[in-house]
Design a protein around this motif. Structure first.
Motif, PDB file in Angstrom:
ATOM      1  N   ALA A  37       0.835  -1.210   0.000  1.00 58.02           N
ATOM      2  CA  ALA A  37       0.000   0.000   0.000  1.00 58.02           C
ATOM      3  C   ALA A  37       0.865   1.254   0.000  1.00 58.02           C
ATOM      4  N   MET A  38       1.976   1.215   0.744  1.00 58.58           N
ATOM      5  CA  MET A  38       2.872   2.369   0.783  1.00 58.58           C
ATOM      6  C   MET A  38       3.507   2.599  -0.587  1.00 58.58           C
ATOM      7  N   MET A  39       3.902   1.533  -1.258  1.00 59.27           N
ATOM      8  CA  MET A  39       4.490   1.676  -2.586  1.00 59.27           C
ATOM      9  C   MET A  39       3.460   2.211  -3.586  1.00 59.27           C
ATOM     10  N   ALA A  40       2.209   1.787  -3.444  1.00 58.51           N
ATOM     11  CA  ALA A  40       1.147   2.299  -4.321  1.00 58.51           C
ATOM     12  C   ALA A  40       0.936   3.789  -4.086  1.00 58.51           C
ATOM     13  N   PHE A  41       0.885   4.185  -2.814  1.00 64.17           N
ATOM     14  CA  PHE A  41       0.721   5.612  -2.504  1.00 64.17           C
ATOM     15  C   PHE A  41       1.912   6.412  -3.034  1.00 64.17           C
ATOM     16  N   ALA A  42       3.113   5.856  -2.885  1.00 61.48           N
ATOM     17  CA  ALA A  42       4.318   6.556  -3.335  1.00 61.48           C
ATOM     18  C   ALA A  42       4.289   6.801  -4.842  1.00 61.48           C
ATOM     19  N   THR A  43       3.903   5.787  -5.611  1.00 60.63           N
ATOM     20  CA  THR A  43       3.875   5.979  -7.064  1.00 60.63           C
ATOM     21  C   THR A  43       2.862   7.055  -7.450  1.00 60.63           C
ATOM     22  N   GLY A  44       1.695   7.058  -6.789  1.00 62.42           N
ATOM     23  CA  GLY A  44       0.682   8.061  -7.103  1.00 62.42           C
ATOM     24  C   GLY A  44       1.114   9.464  -6.750  1.00 62.42           C
ATOM     25  N   ALA A  45       1.712   9.607  -5.559  1.00 60.36           N
ATOM     26  CA  ALA A  45       2.117  10.940  -5.105  1.00 60.36           C
ATOM     27  C   ALA A  45       3.263  11.500  -5.939  1.00 60.36           C
ATOM     28  N   VAL A  46       4.196  10.650  -6.345  1.00 61.48           N
ATOM     29  CA  VAL A  46       5.359  11.127  -7.103  1.00 61.48           C
ATOM     30  C   VAL A  46       4.978  11.420  -8.554  1.00 61.48           C
ATOM     31  N   ILE A  47       4.163  10.545  -9.170  1.00 61.86           N
ATOM     32  CA  ILE A  47       3.787  10.802 -10.568  1.00 61.86           C
ATOM     33  C   ILE A  47       2.945  12.071 -10.667  1.00 61.86           C
ATOM     34  N   ALA A  48       2.252  12.418  -9.589  1.00 65.52           N
ATOM     35  CA  ALA A  48       1.434  13.647  -9.598  1.00 65.52           C
ATOM     36  C   ALA A  48       2.294  14.887  -9.815  1.00 65.52           C
ATOM     37  N   ASN A  49       3.582  14.826  -9.441  1.00 60.10           N
ATOM     38  CA  ASN A  49       4.470  15.977  -9.642  1.00 60.10           C
ATOM     39  C   ASN A  49       4.510  16.424 -11.104  1.00 60.10           C
ATOM     40  N   LEU A  50       4.300  15.473 -12.015  1.00 55.00           N
ATOM     41  CA  LEU A  50       4.358  15.801 -13.443  1.00 55.00           C
ATOM     42  C   LEU A  50       3.152  16.598 -13.907  1.00 55.00           C
ATOM     43  N   TYR A  51       2.061  16.536 -13.160  1.00 53.59           N
ATOM     44  CA  TYR A  51       0.789  17.058 -13.660  1.00 53.59           C
ATOM     45  C   TYR A  51       0.239  18.234 -12.858  1.00 53.59           C
ATOM     46  N   TYR A  52       0.865  18.583 -11.748  1.00 54.27           N
ATOM     47  CA  TYR A  52       0.336  19.661 -10.912  1.00 54.27           C
ATOM     48  C   TYR A  52       0.220  20.979 -11.670  1.00 54.27           C
ATOM     49  N   ALA A  53       1.157  21.247 -12.570  1.00 54.60           N
ATOM     50  CA  ALA A  53       1.174  22.547 -13.242  1.00 54.60           C
ATOM     51  C   ALA A  53       0.096  22.681 -14.309  1.00 54.60           C
ATOM     52  N   GLN A  54      -0.443  21.573 -14.793  1.00 53.65           N
ATOM     53  CA  GLN A  54      -1.339  21.637 -15.950  1.00 53.65           C
ATOM     54  C   GLN A  54      -2.590  22.491 -15.719  1.00 53.65           C
ATOM     55  N   PRO A  55      -3.297  22.342 -14.577  1.00 55.53           N
ATOM     56  CA  PRO A  55      -4.481  23.201 -14.391  1.00 55.53           C
ATOM     57  C   PRO A  55      -4.138  24.620 -13.953  1.00 55.53           C
ATOM     58  N   LEU A  56      -2.841  24.932 -13.774  1.00 55.15           N
ATOM     59  CA  LEU A  56      -2.419  26.245 -13.284  1.00 55.15           C
ATOM     60  C   LEU A  56      -1.875  27.131 -14.401  1.00 55.15           C
ATOM     61  N   VAL A  57      -2.017  26.697 -15.649  1.00 58.28           N
ATOM     62  CA  VAL A  57      -1.392  27.416 -16.761  1.00 58.28           C
ATOM     63  C   VAL A  57      -1.833  28.875 -16.798  1.00 58.28           C
ATOM     64  N   ASP A  58      -3.139  29.121 -16.706  1.00 64.91           N
ATOM     65  CA  ASP A  58      -3.630  30.500 -16.779  1.00 64.91           C
ATOM     66  C   ASP A  58      -3.087  31.345 -15.630  1.00 64.91           C
ATOM     67  N   ARG A  59      -3.069  30.771 -14.432  1.00 63.28           N
ATOM     68  CA  ARG A  59      -2.572  31.510 -13.272  1.00 63.28           C
ATOM     69  C   ARG A  59      -1.084  31.808 -13.400  1.00 63.28           C
ATOM     70  N   LEU A  60      -0.305  30.838 -13.854  1.00 68.00           N
ATOM     71  CA  LEU A  60       1.134  31.047 -14.012  1.00 68.00           C
ATOM     72  C   LEU A  60       1.423  32.086 -15.096  1.00 68.00           C
ATOM     73  N   ALA A  61       0.651  32.076 -16.164  1.00 64.30           N
ATOM     74  CA  ALA A  61       0.835  33.079 -17.218  1.00 64.30           C
ATOM     75  C   ALA A  61       0.584  34.478 -16.669  1.00 64.30           C
ATOM     76  N   GLU A  62      -0.405  34.614 -15.802  1.00 66.84           N
ATOM     77  CA  GLU A  62      -0.714  35.914 -15.197  1.00 66.84           C
ATOM     78  C   GLU A  62       0.392  36.360 -14.244  1.00 66.84           C
ATOM     79  N   VAL A  63       0.860  35.443 -13.393  1.00 64.73           N
ATOM     80  CA  VAL A  63       1.874  35.784 -12.394  1.00 64.73           C
ATOM     81  C   VAL A  63       3.180  36.199 -13.054  1.00 64.73           C
ATOM     82  N   PHE A  64       3.596  35.451 -14.071  1.00 62.28           N
ATOM     83  CA  PHE A  64       4.887  35.705 -14.700  1.00 62.28           C
ATOM     84  C   PHE A  64       4.763  36.599 -15.945  1.00 62.28           C
ATOM     85  N   GLU A  65       3.561  37.101 -16.180  1.00 63.08           N
ATOM     86  CA  GLU A  65       3.308  38.019 -17.283  1.00 63.08           C
ATOM     87  C   GLU A  65       3.816  37.448 -18.608  1.00 63.08           C
ATOM     88  N   SER A  66       3.409  36.206 -18.849  1.00 61.17           N
ATOM     89  CA  SER A  66       3.819  35.496 -20.062  1.00 61.17           C
ATOM     90  C   SER A  66       2.585  34.956 -20.769  1.00 61.17           C
TER      91      SER A  66
END
Length: 418
Positions: A37-66
């Motif tokens: 169970a710990m290994m399953a949780f670990a894979t889910g939590a670590v792979i999530a690092n790749l996708y956290y930024a995707q729903p934040l694109v609009d916000r990041l564009a505003e913050v960094f004026e890009s």
């Protein structure tokens, strides 16, 4: 092209070898439920690092004026980093003691996520994202490690559990990122990723057993042996085809689903679109029984079932242009088919050569990841040109080809047995 044991061929001799370790610790005890169970949780939590930024694109564009295109490059470099890591770091799981390798990778991922949280500019955010992508391949070290630690006769169930954690991480990461950013700001999303990565590194270091590396090849020879495995193992080649065809259809759907749900008749907001991923979770969990069937020797036959329901799911997904019920049932079936096929694939390829599990996983996952990129690119293009019906036809085409491959596999196997 039928399932079967590995060839048993040992690795070729090489002048570029490391000296054998001075002592060999006893084989590890089979992993208990808590560790799995710990290994399953670990894979889910670590792979999530790749996708956290995707729903934040609009916000990041505003913050960094890009522009959104510039911010989109951050996501692109994350994926490129992951692809490079698959090809160059995951094979080290056969050469380096896995617990130590995971500690290094997760430590670097923690630093990368912390740098993303503190980034003062878009350039630094992108550089940190590349490090995160490169080191998040730790999840592809964990999966074959789970197969090593599984008790005999339970490898399929253990891999299915760990892979369910990984897919849950992919599906839920966008929802988590949206909620955390809404409540605490966008930097808190990457702080959360850093804290989880650090905690997982410590827990895995303390709980995973030490397992002796399975090869003494030098690093260049190690990488070349991946190519040799693809050339020598027909089951690996076949399972690469199944994996590529089914994961591409997964990307086809999830790339364009947000476009559909944001328009009429749905008109959903970002939070509602993110929550839709919970239906995909149902499909991922439903596929766990594939591991038990694989342990009983049914992987070939259940592969046919999984690729068929993946193809048929797009009948409902197509109707989802106007029917939420059809869309929900379709996505549950699609995710179940993709995940079930993936579980079968990994159980079969890990059994081919126990001494080369990480390299077998490298060959398979590089093709798997590249197919997702192709599916995503085609989906966006087809949606713009032909709308949701076009996406549904494209999504159905990939698993339909997989069905044809499966029929050819069964037919060839019967002719050989005659």
């Amino acid at each position: 092209m039928t399932d079967g044991p590995g060839t048993g061929r040992g690795e070729s001799a090489s002048a570029d070898v490391r000296p054998a370790p001075p002592s060999t610790p006893p084989p590890p005890q089979p992993a208990g439920r808590a560790l799995v169970a710990m290994m399953a949780f670990a894979t889910g939590a670590v792979i999530a690092n790749l996708y956290y930024a995707q729903p934040l694109v609009d916000r990041l564009a505003e913050v960094f004026e890009s522009g959104s295109g510039a911010v989109g490059l951050v996501i692109t470099v994350t994926q490129i980093g992951y692809a490079i890591g698959l090809a160059t770091l995951v094979p080290l799981g056969d050469l380096v003691e896995r617990r130590r390798l995971l500690a290094v990778l997760l430590g670097a991922a923690t630093l990368g996520m912390a740098a993303m949280a503190a980034a003062p500019s878009l350039a630094i955010l992108g550089a940190a994202a590349a490090i995160v992508g490169l080191t998040s391949v730790a999840v592809q070290v964990i999966v074959p490690f789970a197969h090593v630690l599984a008790a005999d006769g339970r490898q399929g169930q253990v891999v299915a559990t760990v892979m369910s954690g990984l897919l849950l991480g992919i599906l839920l990461s966008r929802t988590v990122a949206g909620v955390v950013a809404e409540l605490f700001g966008w930097r808190a999303v990457f702080v959360l990723g850093a804290l989880l990565s650090a905690a997982i590194a410590v827990v895995l270091w303390r709980t995973l057993p030490t397992v002796v590396p399975t090869t003494r090849l030098g690093y260049p020879a190690l990488l070349m042996s991946v190519v040799r495995l693809v050339r020598e193992e027909p089951v690996l080649r076949l399972r690469i085809v199944y994996g590529a065809l089914t994961f591409s259809t997964f990307s086809v759907f999830w790339t364009s689903a947000g476009f559909l749900l944001a328009e009429r008749p749905y008109d959903w907001n970002n939070a509602e679109i993110g929550a839709f991923a919970l239906f995909g979770v149902m499909g991922a969990l439903a596929a766990k029984f594939a591991g038990r069937l694989a342990d009983r020797g049914w992987a070939t036959w259940t592969t046919g079932f999984f690729v068929l329901i993946t193809a048929l799911s797009y009948v409902l997904i197509g109707a989802g242009a106007t029917s939420l019920a059809a869309l929900v049932i379709g996505v549950v079936l699609m995710d179940m088919g993709v995940q079930g096929t993936h579980i079968n694939n990994q159980n079969l390829i890990f059994a081919l050569r126990p001494e080369a599990r990480s390299r077998l996983n490298t060959a398979y996952m590089v093709a798997y990841f590249l197919s997702a990129s192709v599916g995503s690119a085609l989906s966006a293009y087809v949606y713009a040109a032909h709308g949701w019906i076009g996406v549904s036809v494209l999504g159905a085409a990939f698993p339909a080809v997989a069905c044809a491959v499966w029929l050819a596999e069964i037919s060839l196997g019967r002719r050989r047995a005659a």
